[in-house]
Design an enzyme around this catalytic site. Structure first.
Site, PDB file in Angstrom:
ATOM      1  CG  HIS A  56      -1.991   1.003   1.218  1.00 54.55           C
ATOM      2  ND1 HIS A  56      -3.235   0.771   1.752  1.00 54.55           N
ATOM      3  CD2 HIS A  56      -2.027   2.276   0.743  1.00 54.55           C
ATOM      4  CE1 HIS A  56      -3.991   1.852   1.604  1.00 54.55           C
ATOM      5  NE2 HIS A  56      -3.271   2.782   1.004  1.00 54.55           N
ATOM      6  CG  LEU A  59       4.815   5.005  -5.815  1.00 54.16           C
ATOM      7  CD1 LEU A  59       5.312   4.010  -6.861  1.00 54.16           C
ATOM      8  CD2 LEU A  59       5.965   5.419  -4.903  1.00 54.16           C
ATOM      9  NE  ARG A  60       0.032  11.521  -2.838  1.00 54.47           N
ATOM     10  CZ  ARG A  60      -0.959  10.878  -2.223  1.00 54.47           C
ATOM     11  NH1 ARG A  60      -1.794  10.112  -2.900  1.00 54.47           N
ATOM     12  NH2 ARG A  60      -1.149  11.018  -0.923  1.00 54.47           N
ATOM     13  CG  ASN A  90      -5.027   7.700  -4.399  1.00 55.04           C
ATOM     14  OD1 ASN A  90      -3.943   7.146  -4.572  1.00 55.04           O
ATOM     15  ND2 ASN A  90      -5.331   8.351  -3.285  1.00 55.04           N
ATOM     16  CG  ASP A 150      -6.335   3.488  -0.275  1.00 55.05           C
ATOM     17  OD1 ASP A 150      -6.909   3.149   0.764  1.00 55.05           O
ATOM     18  OD2 ASP A 150      -5.406   4.315  -0.298  1.00 55.05           O
ATOM     19  CG  ASP A 303      -2.378   4.740   3.632  1.00 60.64           C
ATOM     20  OD1 ASP A 303      -2.230   5.146   2.463  1.00 60.64           O
ATOM     21  OD2 ASP A 303      -3.390   4.998   4.304  1.00 60.64           O
TER      22      ASP A 303
END
Ligand code: DOR
Length: 425
Positions: A56, A59-60, A90, A150, A303
């Site tokens: 989880h 990495l954007r 996401n 997520d 996370d």
């Protein structure tokens, strides 16, 4: 290919021995090895573990490269002892097509610091309305097997059922962010005594527990694999305990921060402590520790949620939820579990690798296995300085805390990504 000889090192807590890495694999594990061509790493007092695997990670990239890139997140991961990470969907655009997951996968390969396994979105745009192209993502070069919205919950039970049915064909997994959105509207922190005192709208434990209860029943009905992200409450542990006792195919993760920090941190109004699900109570933490020890919770997952300064250094209500995790996870595990090396290897490497199906990862160093491993100095203590982190973001909740353990070296297929505690590239 280069050779490395790690001398006098404990393999997963065993007696000191020598470990020779050559041609990408662990060539030998024995006492008094000699290899004149090898670079020697003095492993005295150090512990070798199978490379850590994070199920989880945010990495954007694409979209918020100011907060993190695949490369900067991969470097943070390697410095944290990881050899593989699963990248959450996401991003912007959302990883809901074969094109985006392949892009992330390719960027991971180019960075070459950890294996980056993309997670695909369950629904188009994470909007919770239509299933994304799960089959196309599974068939893509990224070979996606885990799907998750997520950051958002797949709240519609019919859609959740369909998603579970769809992935069953290829033994895929739906990883749920368990949050009944109607119960958390406007929520700023855990609902409890502290939220009442601070006058902040609370995120009740039951919002998580209700979705987990529903989803284990759906997974049982369909016969599919469910994974529960960032479990944070004692009640969730009980729901999972019962489901597992019935044989439901469910796995669960806990984050380092939910194992250590309580909702009292919100009293500082420092948004670095704002996270979703929120920090809970000491009683929840005690239940999470017990569940991690007895296996009701299968793994520790970070996370890792990097956020740019403008999204964190603002009023609590406007700040985005999430905190960094990759570079501190092993230290928190050591702090919480003590030097229980077999348990740490199980919860942070072997089991996450098995859940994600990452072959070559999560295997203890032994002759012939791919040399994906990390070497830890358990006696070292380090003070976390946000500016020194490899992540592009600074939102660590452990700033200026002194934590046990330091990653000395990490090897990915026999090549060091970290040596002497520093990133090699
Ligand atoms: O705190 C969180 N941050 N929780 C999530 O589920 C998403 C994550 C993020 O993407 O920032």
């Amino acid at each position: 290919m280069s050779a490395y000889l790690i001398t006098n090192v404990s393999v997963v807590g065993g007696p000191p021995t020598d470990l020779l890495i050559r041609d990408g694999v662990v060539a030998e594990v024995a006492d008094n090895l000699s290899a004149p061509d090898a670079t020697v790493v003095d492993g005295t007092g150090l512990v070798a573990l199978p490379g850590l695997v994070d199920l989880h990670t945010h990495l954007r990239e694409p979209g918020r490269e100011d907060a993190e890139t695949v490369e900067s997140g991969s470097r943070a991961a390697a410095l944290g002892g990881y050899t593989a990470v699963c990248a959450m969907a996401n991003t912007s655009p959302v990883a809901d097509t074969a094109g985006v997951v392949e892009q992330v996968w390719r960027l991971g390969r180019e960075a070459g610091l950890v294996d980056v396994q993309p997670i695909g979105a369950v629904t188009v745009g994470l909007a919770g309305e239509r299933l994304a192209e799960l089959g196309a993502m599974a068939d893509s070069a990224a070979r996606v097997r885990i799907f998750s919205d997520d950051g958002h919950c797949v709240a519609d039970p019919k859609l959740m059922r369909r998603a579970l049915e769809y992935v069953k064909a290829f033994d895929g997994i739906i990883a749920q962010h368990a949050e009944e959105p109607r119960l958390t509207e406007g929520a700023q922190m855990h609902e409890g005594e502290v939220s009442t005192r601070l006058g902040l709208i609370g995120w009740p434990a039951v919002a998580e527990e209700a979705i987990i209860a529903r989803d284990v029943l759906l997974a049982e009905h369909v016969g599919s694999r469910l994974h529960v992200c960032h479990v944070s409450t004692a009640g969730s542990v009980e729901v999972l305990r019962q489901a597992k006792a019935r044989g439901v195919r469910v796995t669960a993760e806990v984050t380092p921060h939910h194992l250590l920090l309580t909702d009292e941190r919100a009293e500082t109004y420092d948004p670095v402590f704002k996270v979703n699900p929120p920090l809970r109570t000491a009683a929840d933490i005690a239940a999470l520790h017990a569940a991690l020890a007895d296996g009701v919770i299968d793994i520790i997952a970070t996370d890792h949620a990097p956020h740019a300064v403008e999204d964190k250094e603002c009023e609590w209500a406007y700040a985005r939820p999430g905190m960094l995790g990759l570079e501190t996870a092993l230290s928190i595990a050591l702090d919480v579990l003590g030097p229980e090396w077999d348990l740490i290897a199980e919860r942070m490497s072997r089991t996450p690798a098995r859940i994600a199906g990452l072959t070559g990862h999560g295997v203890d160093p032994a002759p012939g296995v791919p040399a994906n491993l990390t070497v830890v100095d358990p006696a070292a203590r380090r003070t976390i300085e946000p500016a020194e982190l490899a992540s592009r973001s600074r939102n660590t909740p452990y700033a200026r805390m002194t934590l046990p353990g330091r990653i000395v070296a990490t090897f990915l297929r026999g090549e060091p990504t970290v040596l002497d505690g520093k990133a090699v590239k």
